[in-house]
Design an enzyme around this catalytic site. Sequence first.
Site, PDB file in Angstrom:
ATOM      1  N   LYS A  73       0.824  -1.207   0.000  1.00 34.36           N
ATOM      2  CA  LYS A  73       0.000   0.000   0.000  1.00 34.36           C
ATOM      3  C   LYS A  73       0.862   1.262   0.000  1.00 34.36           C
ATOM      4  CE  LYS A  73      -4.328  -1.617   1.956  1.00 34.36           C
ATOM      5  NZ  LYS A  73      -4.247  -2.896   2.574  1.00 34.36           N
ATOM      6  N   CYS A  74       1.944   1.246   0.758  1.00 26.97           N
ATOM      7  CA  CYS A  74       2.827   2.418   0.824  1.00 26.97           C
ATOM      8  C   CYS A  74       3.445   2.690  -0.545  1.00 26.97           C
ATOM      9  CB  CYS A  74       3.921   2.219   1.869  1.00 26.97           C
ATOM     10  SG  CYS A  74       3.293   2.080   3.548  1.00 26.97           S
TER      11      CYS A  74
END
Length: 153
Positions: free
Chosen positions: A44-45
């Site tokens: 996600k990052c």
Amino acid sequence: MSLSVGDVAPEFSLPDQDKQVVSLAELRGAPVLVVFYPFAFSGKCTGELCQLRDELSTYTDAGVQVVAVSTDPVFSLKAFREQEGLTFPLLSDFWPHGATAQAYGVFNEKAGMALRGTFLVDAEGRIAFAEVNQAGDAREQSGWKDAVGQLAA
């Protein structure tokens, strides 16, 4: 407790991926988007920061400087930045561990990482936009863009 719109942004001086110290005070005079994220190389990052990279002109064209902050060491940040072609500074809040994330109210002590906190700091050093998402909740970046547009208006 996280910061709110109108609060004075806590000062920080953190090393970037090249061990060069970046401080909020040195960036004063222009708005700064401070993006906290849990970990380099996580799914996600990576997605969020790559979207930020791809849409960076939305911020830079409005005179906004962008910095991203995690508790990763500088060596990880350097490799992450090179792998993903990120052009904005990645700041290491590694030591004292998470001190800047704590000051912004976005540190998860149990996991030792930053939450997904996003703060738009105006040219005078006050919070103009604040959003905090939990580590597993990806951010919708349209709110950031709206806040940048309001600063410019």
